[in-house]
Enzyme design. Structure first.
Site, PDB file in Angstrom:
ATOM      1  N   ARG A 104       0.891  -1.284   0.017  1.00  0.00           N
ATOM      2  CA  ARG A 104       0.003   0.004   0.208  1.00  0.00           C
ATOM      3  C   ARG A 104       1.026   1.077  -0.275  1.00  0.00           C
ATOM      4  NH1 ARG A 104      -5.135   1.283   3.548  1.00  0.00           N
ATOM      5  NH2 ARG A 104      -6.155   0.156   1.973  1.00  0.00           N
ATOM      6  N   HIS A 131      -7.340   1.002  -6.454  1.00  0.00           N
ATOM      7  CA  HIS A 131      -7.689  -0.137  -5.339  1.00  0.00           C
ATOM      8  C   HIS A 131      -8.321  -1.067  -5.754  1.00  0.00           C
ATOM      9  CE1 HIS A 131      -8.162  -1.173  -1.077  1.00  0.00           C
ATOM     10  NE2 HIS A 131      -8.751  -0.325  -0.779  1.00  0.00           N
ATOM     11  N   GLN A 134     -10.244  -3.561  -3.328  1.00  0.00           N
ATOM     12  CA  GLN A 134     -11.418  -3.297  -3.004  1.00  0.00           C
ATOM     13  C   GLN A 134     -12.606  -3.407  -4.018  1.00  0.00           C
ATOM     14  OE1 GLN A 134     -12.504  -1.586   0.156  1.00  0.00           O
ATOM     15  NE2 GLN A 134     -14.442  -2.191  -0.365  1.00  0.00           N
ATOM     16  N   ASP A 220     -17.221   7.719  -1.758  1.00  0.00           N
ATOM     17  CA  ASP A 220     -15.901   7.461  -0.885  1.00  0.00           C
ATOM     18  C   ASP A 220     -15.618   8.796  -0.313  1.00  0.00           C
ATOM     19  OD1 ASP A 220     -13.486   6.391   0.132  1.00  0.00           O
ATOM     20  OD2 ASP A 220     -12.473   6.497  -1.727  1.00  0.00           O
ATOM     21  N   ARG A 288     -13.819  -8.534   1.457  1.00  0.00           N
ATOM     22  CA  ARG A 288     -12.567  -8.225   1.370  1.00  0.00           C
ATOM     23  C   ARG A 288     -11.612  -9.637   1.768  1.00  0.00           C
ATOM     24  NH1 ARG A 288     -10.319  -3.180   1.351  1.00  0.00           N
ATOM     25  NH2 ARG A 288      -8.472  -4.159   0.861  1.00  0.00           N
TER      26      ARG A 288
HETATM   27  N1  NVA Z   1      -9.905   6.884  -1.481  1.00  0.00           N
HETATM   28  C1  NVA Z   1      -9.520   6.394  -0.097  1.00  0.00           C
HETATM   29  C2  NVA Z   1      -9.894   4.971   0.035  1.00  0.00           C
HETATM   30  C3  NVA Z   1      -9.483   4.478   1.460  1.00  0.00           C
HETATM   31  C4  NVA Z   1      -9.638   3.127   1.527  1.00  0.00           C
HETATM   32  C5  NVA Z   1      -8.084   6.664   0.117  1.00  0.00           C
HETATM   33  O1  NVA Z   1      -7.219   6.549  -0.920  1.00  0.00           O
HETATM   34  O2  NVA Z   1      -7.812   7.247   1.069  1.00  0.00           O
HETATM   35  N1   CP Z   2     -11.343   0.018   2.346  1.00  0.00           N
HETATM   36  C1   CP Z   2     -10.064   0.194   2.935  1.00  0.00           C
HETATM   37  O1   CP Z   2      -9.051  -0.153   2.076  1.00  0.00           O
HETATM   38  O2   CP Z   2     -10.044   0.292   4.261  1.00  0.00           O
HETATM   39  P1   CP Z   2      -8.738   0.390   5.077  1.00  0.00           P
HETATM   40  O3   CP Z   2      -8.051   1.782   4.408  1.00  0.00           O
HETATM   41  O4   CP Z   2      -9.015   0.524   6.506  1.00  0.00           O
HETATM   42  O5   CP Z   2      -7.550  -0.728   4.649  1.00  0.00           O
END
Ligand code: NVA
Ligand code: CP
Length: 308
Positions: A104, A131, A134, A220, A288
């Site tokens: 990540r 992502h 997800q 989101d 997930r």
């Molecule tokens: N769009 C958000 C998703 C978090 C799971 C981010 O990148 O922070």
């Molecule tokens: N949806 C998601 O990726 O959640 P986290 O940021 O908690 O991993």
């Protein structure tokens, strides 16, 4: 076995997703019935986090353990990556010690460079651009609850972020339509997302029009991780983009609401919607775990003969 990575949703074909979802159903059933399935004893997953996480860390760590393997959490804050070790060197070393790696990070280019230098499969656990894990869980959830997603309409309300871009890639693979509504200045750039064309999405100025007739409404956060400096500006820009009950009522009466979480009630979604009857966010979060177990199994063991 040929080395495969999962960096973007379009790294896999529709046939591969059909297989993954079949495996997910079986793996989920075994888990629910407390039957042990340990195909990955002695296998290790390294998880490299350059951003915070609850769901991604937990689902990968629990999932690997449930498959009989081990997961190791590495934060860039306390590894040499945080002190400037080149990502290429880290990839070469880490991939000699473990069997599979989840990353990540911020720029998608970083995970690409990591994967190019890795001997082990690399999974994208979120980048600024995509992502895929997800959306893997989201599409499995939709199919589980509502049947095929092909030909359906997904309304995306809010930021053009990693989630939106991944929905747009998925629409081309599964042949559904995404109605996108986002404020002026937050535009889709199909070439940056790697889309084949513009056939699978339509842009709407008014989010109510985007939600109209949708089978799935989703949104989101207005400010994704790494963009905190823009948070105040974004609160103003996105003020009219809250998915509330009135907006949900524009969608089909049996439409579902999804959000990858974490959510901000009163910003991108009202409490009445996320905590309401059409919300499937908890199933979405749980899936997930099951979908990623199928993904890890596929990347490490290839296709398993489906048990009847
Ligand atoms: N769009 C958000 C998703 C978090 C799971 C981010 O990148 O922070
Ligand atoms: N949806 C998601 O990726 O959640 P986290 O940021 O908690 O991993």
């Amino acid at each position: 076995m040929q080395l495969r990575h999962y960096l973007q949703f379009n790294d896999f074909s529709r046939e591969e997703y059909a297989y993954l979802f079949e495996r997910t159903r079986w793996i989920k059933q075994e888990f629910k019935e407390y039957r042990r399935y340990w195909p990955l004893t002695d296998r290790t997953l390294a998880m490299i986090f350059d951003k915070n996480s609850t769901r991604t860390r937990l689902s990968f760590e629990a999932g690997m353990s449930q498959l009989g393997g081990t997961a190791i959490y590495l934060s860039t804050r306390d590894t040499q990556l945080g002190r400037g070790e080149p990502v290429e060197d880290a990839a070469r070393v880490i991939s000699r010690m473990v069997d599979i790696i989840m990353v990540r990070t911020h720029a998608h280019d970083t995970i690409k460079r990591f994967a190019e230098n890795s001997r082990a499969p690399v999974i994208n656990g979120l980048t600024d651009e995509f992502h895929p894990c997800q959306i893997l869980g989201d599409i499995f959830t939709f199919i589980e609850l509502k049947g095929s997603i092909s030909g359906k309409t997904v309304a995306w309300i809010g930021d053009i972020n990693n989630m939106c871009s991944t929905w747009l890639q998925a629409a081309e693979i599964f042949d559904f339509k995404v109605h996108v509504s986002t404020p002026p200045g937050y535009d889709i750039h199909p070439e940056l997302i790697g889309l084949k064309g513009a056939d699978h999405f339509q842009e709407f100025v008014n989010p109510m029009d985007a939600a109209s007739g949708a089978d799935l409404v989703t949104t989101d956060v207005w400010t994704s991780m790494g963009f905190e400096d823009e948070a105040e500006q974004r609160k103003n820009d996105f003020a009219a983009f809250c998915v509330d009950s009135e907006m949900m009522s524009m969608a089909k009466s049996d439409a579902v609401f999804m959000h990858c979480l974490p959510a901000h009630r009163g910003e991108e979604v009202s409490a009445a919607v996320i905590d309401g009857a059409q919300s499937v966010v908890w199933d979405e979060a749980e899936n997930r775990l099951h979908t990623q177990k199928a993904l890890i199994e596929y990347l490490l063991l290839g296709k398993i003969k489906i048990e009847s």
